[in-house]
Structures are given as structure tokens and as C-alpha cells.
Design an enzyme around this catalytic site. Structure first.
Site, PDB file in Angstrom:
ATOM      1  N   SER A   1     -19.536 -24.293   4.009  1.00 22.26           N
ATOM      2  CA  SER A   1     -18.970 -24.952   4.289  1.00 22.26           C
ATOM      3  C   SER A   1     -17.294 -24.939   2.584  1.00 22.26           C
ATOM      4  O   SER A   1     -17.575 -23.764   2.068  1.00 22.26           O
ATOM      5  CB  SER A   1     -18.952 -27.063   4.071  1.00 22.26           C
ATOM      6  OG  SER A   1     -17.567 -27.228   4.121  1.00 22.26           O
TER       7      SER A   1
ATOM      8  N   ASP B   1     -17.588 -24.944  15.725  1.00 23.77           N
ATOM      9  CA  ASP B   1     -17.528 -25.767  14.114  1.00 23.77           C
ATOM     10  C   ASP B   1     -15.619 -25.865  14.307  1.00 23.77           C
ATOM     11  O   ASP B   1     -15.330 -24.408  13.551  1.00 23.77           O
ATOM     12  CB  ASP B   1     -17.935 -25.332  12.948  1.00 23.77           C
ATOM     13  CG  ASP B   1     -17.364 -25.292  11.379  1.00 23.77           C
ATOM     14  OD1 ASP B   1     -16.985 -26.965  11.506  1.00 23.77           O
ATOM     15  OD2 ASP B   1     -17.885 -24.823  10.207  1.00 23.77           O
TER      16      ASP B   1
ATOM     17  N   HIS C   1     -20.897 -26.583  12.622  1.00 29.56           N
ATOM     18  CA  HIS C   1     -21.013 -26.334  10.554  1.00 29.56           C
ATOM     19  C   HIS C   1     -21.816 -26.073  10.563  1.00 29.56           C
ATOM     20  O   HIS C   1     -23.749 -26.788  10.218  1.00 29.56           O
ATOM     21  CB  HIS C   1     -20.604 -27.710  10.522  1.00 29.56           C
ATOM     22  CG  HIS C   1     -19.521 -27.636   9.088  1.00 29.56           C
ATOM     23  ND1 HIS C   1     -18.593 -26.161   8.904  1.00 29.56           N
ATOM     24  CD2 HIS C   1     -19.519 -28.074   8.054  1.00 29.56           C
ATOM     25  CE1 HIS C   1     -18.187 -26.316   8.202  1.00 29.56           C
ATOM     26  NE2 HIS C   1     -18.790 -28.081   6.802  1.00 29.56           N
TER      27      HIS C   1
END
Length: 528
Positions: A192, A458, A485
Site C-alpha cells: 500500500s 483490491d 490488498h
């Protein structure tokens, strides 16, 4: 991830990121929602001593590094204590050629990322690698001015991705040597916002980091590169794909959209009798729903569940923001279709269905007796820090658009966000600075030794590096079907889809190549 990230772990990372929420032109007071990496949403108190994980992960040592407060002001020599975790369980004997597996801490407590990045521990034994997790400044306990004073407008100004990357670079040169004196190859890992940092670190400091695994890194989630409707469109598509049309004719996302729209009508009407009824229907904790603002809070509470779940739609049960079953969106849509098919459909049926879906997220264990709309998913871990970052350089436009998603209309409103940031933090967002500083889509044409991975479930993949984009031949792009994710960063699991197993195999192959490339350039005889 609830765990931080996303996924806190994370996560934010979320992950990470802002969503302007204004229901319509006449309701500009509607709240802004802060999208977080799931991993970064989990906060835990940790001992400063050597700590052994309760899980299967090996122990780590907690240490502190005297980090420069400002790498770019030569008149400022102030330092602060930056926390880092070290795991040497796979090293054997440390040598000048021992690889360094380095996690680029993102917007949360570094312990949480340690607990949710199993790929590093699964891979390290093959290379006898030393594992280091360095905490991002202003998160966890690495606060330059303490846990409270760090977050005043005058003290938080040293929080930026540029300072963080300089932190990591200074750490490596101080610990392992400057320039040719460094003989230990460094491989960065991140998910991320952490994945963004890993990739940017390799791009900006290729002489310090020799390769990067950038999982679910939305480096294109900026103005002019990714449309603000994409994130929530992907969320909506995830629910639509999980519809149980054999049981009920209406798609899962359509039921949710209708339920939220009914609540939005109640918000606008502000009928006292309806407000009282909603308190009972949604089992709201005392004092219940008394005003239209409370209805707005209920809508935000539901929206938070439905646009977070796609990030953490893992194939196995997980205990992140909340305890969740495997593939929770499928569980939700099955429950919604059962409700819709079992009774005569009314407005109350839609509300019952939308609550049932949210209950999977907020109360899957059934232990909560009422729903607290104001209680955060977890103790506040870095919320102020991440909000500030979205007010300076990490301006990642996300909005709700009725043409493409199931949420209450709330187009991205840059001017409203600027006003908010100026009022709270005394800063003006620079919407184009991340692209100017790190490069947009042209940057990946020049980059080398990076793996960008994204999962199709995601919603952050819309702002990521995807197949079909033009990249340098030494940049690998992985698309994980059935992946949420940064699933590939997590520990291997028997329920993992084959797609993520192949992704991890490619990542290990690339790491091997990067290490051998480093060895050859340094004239070392080491073969990894």
C-alpha cells in the site's frame, strides 16, 4: 488493513487515503472520510525489549536509531529516536554479503507490519537474510516531539514521504556503509503506502536499495492519472460479482445502493419518528439516532464497512479490523440475498439487508449488543499523521459517483479539501507534487528492479501499475486474480489461490536476480 494495513495492516492503507463525502450540493457539511490502509488501522502497545510473537513468526529485537529530524535543512541538527525491529533468525553468521530485507514502514505501528508481512519470513531462509522493519516517522512510537506535541501544525511539518525515504537511506548508510563500502545488498518490501515508498525509494535512491517488492502500491492514484470514481467503482464491482442471483434477482450491489439511498432520503427528511425507528432497526447504542446528523453518521458507518471490505476480501478467515470469514464479501452477498428472498420486499427489507452485510464486518462474532457509530475500528493509530500527509503531498482523489458505484453521491471536491486542510493543519495541498517529485507513468519507463503486484479484488489496484502499461523491461508487473490488498505480502496459506502462489514465485525469482546482479557489480564471488 485493520491490521494496520491495511491488511492494515493494514492498510490505508490503506491504506491510506482520502475520500471527499458530500451527499449532494445542498449538504456540504457532510463528513470527509479518511481511507486507510487496513494494516495501519490496528494499534498495539509493545515492549521495548526483545519480543517473541504469539504467532509462528520468529522473534524480533526492538532498537532505536538516532534519526535526523530534517534531512534537507543543513542548519537543523536535531534528531529523534526512530524505532526499528530486527530479526536475525535466518542469518546464521552475519557476513559482508548477507542480504538485508528492509520493510519500508508506512502509516502505522511497525509491529503491526511485522505481523502481517509473512512473505519476508517465508523467503529469508533461502537467502540467509537479515530482516529489518523501520518505523515511519510520526507513526507508532517514532514521534519526534512525543505522542501529543508531534501533531501540532508547527511540529508536524517534518512529516512527508521525502523525509521518510531520506530516513531509510540515512539508516542504511549509517548501519551498512556509504557507497562502495556497503557490501550487503538491500531489498525493499512494502505494501500500500509502504509499497509506494519501496518503489519510490528504488527510483530515487537506486545506489542504496537494490530492488523493491511494491505490493498494492497505488503510485498513480493522483490527480490526472486516475479518475476519482475508480476506487468505489471497483468496490461496487466486487459486490456485484458476488451476487447470488440464483436466490434473488437483484444484484448485491444494487440492494446495498437502494438501502443507502433510503437512508439518505431519511437524512434529508429529518422525520423524528423515522429517526427513532432507525435507532431500533440498526440497534444503535445509546443515545441512538436523534438528528439528521446522526443519520449521516450511520451512512458513513455503513460506507466505511462496504468500501473497506474489498481490501480485506481474503480467501481465509482473518482477524484484522474485525474478525472476518474467508471471502467475506461472498458471505455478505449470500446473507443479503437470503433476506431479500425470504420476505415481501419493502424499504425496511433493504435496511435490514444493508445492516446484515455491515454486521459481517463489524460484528461477525456476534459479541456486540449494539452498534456504536462513533467508535473507531481500532484505537487511533496514526490517523492524524495520515490525514496531514493527505493535506500536503498525498492528495489521492476519491469520490462517490452514482453512475459507477453504489454509494451516496459525493464527488471529489478539491476546494473543500483544501479549505479543511488550511483550517486544521495550516497547509495547502499540493496536488501535483507527488507526480513532480517521483514521476508519473513516465517514471516506470526509467525504473529498474521493481515488482509491482496488484490483486483484482483490491480497489486500490485502479491506481496501481497494471498489465498493459508501458514499463522498463526490468520492471515486472503482476496481476493476482482473486487477490485482495497486498495478499502476496502475507504468509502463505493452504487456501491461497494459485495466482498468488505464482506471484510469490516470480517475486523470489526477481529477488534472486537482483542479489546476483549486485554481487556481480561489486565483484563479489557470492552466488545467491
Amino acid at each position: 488493513m485493520q491490521l494496520s494495513s491495511l491488511l492494515v495492516a493494514v492498510a490505508l492503507m490503506i491504506a491510506l487515503m482520502i475520500c471527499g463525502s458530500s451527499a449532494d450540493a445542498s449538504s456540504s457539511e457532510r463528513v470527509f472520510l479518511l481511507k486507510r490502509d487496513p494494516v495501519s488501522m490496528l494499534s498495539r502497545k509493545q515492549s521495548n525489549k526483545s519480543t517473541r510473537m504469539a504467532s509462528a513468526l520468529p522473534p524480533y529485537k526492538t532498537l532505536y536509531f538516532d534519526q535526523k529530524l530534517d534531512h534537507f535543512d543543513f542548519t537543523n541538527d536535531k534528531t529523534f529516536k526512530q524505532r526499528y525491529l530486527v530479526c536475525d533468525s535466518f542469518v546464521g553468521k552475519m557476513t559482508p554479503s548477507t542480504p538485508i530485507f528492509f520493510y519500508t514502514g508506512n502509516e502505522g505501528d511497525i509491529v503491526t507490519f511485522y505481523e502481517n508481512t509473512g512473505l519476508m519470513f517465508d523467503t529469508a531462509p533461502q537467502f540467509n537474510a537479515l530482516i529489518i522493519f523501520v518505523e515511519h516517522r510520526y507513526y507508532g512510537v517514532s514521534n519526534p516531539f512525543g505522542p501529543v506535541n508531534s501533531f501540532t501544525p508547527e511540529n508536524i511539518k517534518w512529516l512527508s514521504s521525502e523525509q521518510a525515504l531520506a530516513d531509510y537511506s540515512y539508516f542504511i548508510t549509517e548501519m551498512f556503509g556509504l557507497d562502495e563500502k556497503r557490501t550487503n545488498p538491500v531489498i525493499a518490501f512494502g505494501g500500500s503506502y509502504g509499497g509506494m515508498l519501496s518503489s519510490w525509494w528504488r527510483m530515487k535512491y537506486p545506489h542504496i536499495v537494490d530492488g523493491a517488492i511494491a505490493a498494492s502500491a497505488p503510485i498513480f492514484q493522483f490527480t490526472g492519472l486516475t479518475a476519482p470514481n475508480v476506487y468505489n467503482q471497483i468496490c461496487t464491482e466486487d459486490f456485484k460479482k458476488s451476487s447470488n442471483l440464483a436466490k434473488y434477482h437483484e444484484t448485491c450491489d444494487a440492494v446495498i445502493k437502494n438501502g443507502l439511498s433510503i437512508l439518505n432520503q431519511y437524512y434529508q427528511n429529518n422525520n423524528p419518528q423515522i429517526l427513532q425507528k432507525l435507532s431500533s432497526q440498526f440497534r444503535i447504542c445509546s443515545p441512538g439516532i436523534r438528528t439528521s446528523a446522526d443519520v449521516n453518521q450511520l451512512i458513513s458507518w455503513l460506507t466505511q464497512a462496504y468500501n473497506t471490505l474489498p481490501m480485506i476480501d481474503y480467501p481465509y478467515p482473518a482477524n484484522f479490523l474485525m474478525p472476518l470469514p474467508g471471502y467475506p464479501i461472498q458471505v455478505i452477498c449470500d446473507r443479503i440475498s437470503t433476506i431479500m428472498a425470504s420476505e415481501k420486499v419493502t424499504t425496511d427489507t433493504y435496511l435490514k439487508a444493508v445492516l446484515e452485510g455491515a454486521n459481517v464486518y463489524y460484528n461477525y462474532t456476534g459479541t456486540s449488543t449494539c452498534n456504536n457509530l462513533t467508535q473507531p475500528d481500532s484505537p487511533s493509530l496514526g490517523d492524524d499523521g495520515w490525514e496531514y500527509q493527505t493535506c500536503n503531498e498525498m492528495v489521492m482523489p476519491i469520490g462517490n459517483y452514482p453512475q459507477t458505484d453504489m454509494f451516496i453521491p459525493a464527488p471529489w471536491d478539491l476546494q473543500a479539501w483544501i479549505s479543511y486542510c488550511q483550517q486544521k493543519w495550516k497547509v495547502t495541498p499540493r496536488t501535483n507534487w507527488a507526480i513532480t517529485n517521483y514521476g508519473g507513468k513516465r517514471a516506470i519507463l526509467e525504473a529498474t528492479n521493481i515488482v509491482f503486484s496488484n490483486g483484482d479484488l483490491d480497489p486500490w489496484h485502479g491506481g496501481g501499475v497494471l498489465p498493459g502499461m508501458k514499463v522498463n523491461e526490468k520492471v515486472k508487473v503482476v496481476y493476482i486474480e482473486g487477490g485482495a490488498h497486498h495478499l502476496d505480502l502475507r504468509s502463505s496459506n493452504p487456501l491461497d489461490p494459485q495466482s498468488v502462489r505464482l506471484a510469490r514465485a516470480l517475486e523470489v525469482k526477481e529477488i534472486t536476480a537482483w542479489l546476483n546482479e549486485f554481487s556481480a557489480k561489486r565483484g563479489l564471488k557470492m552466488k545467491y
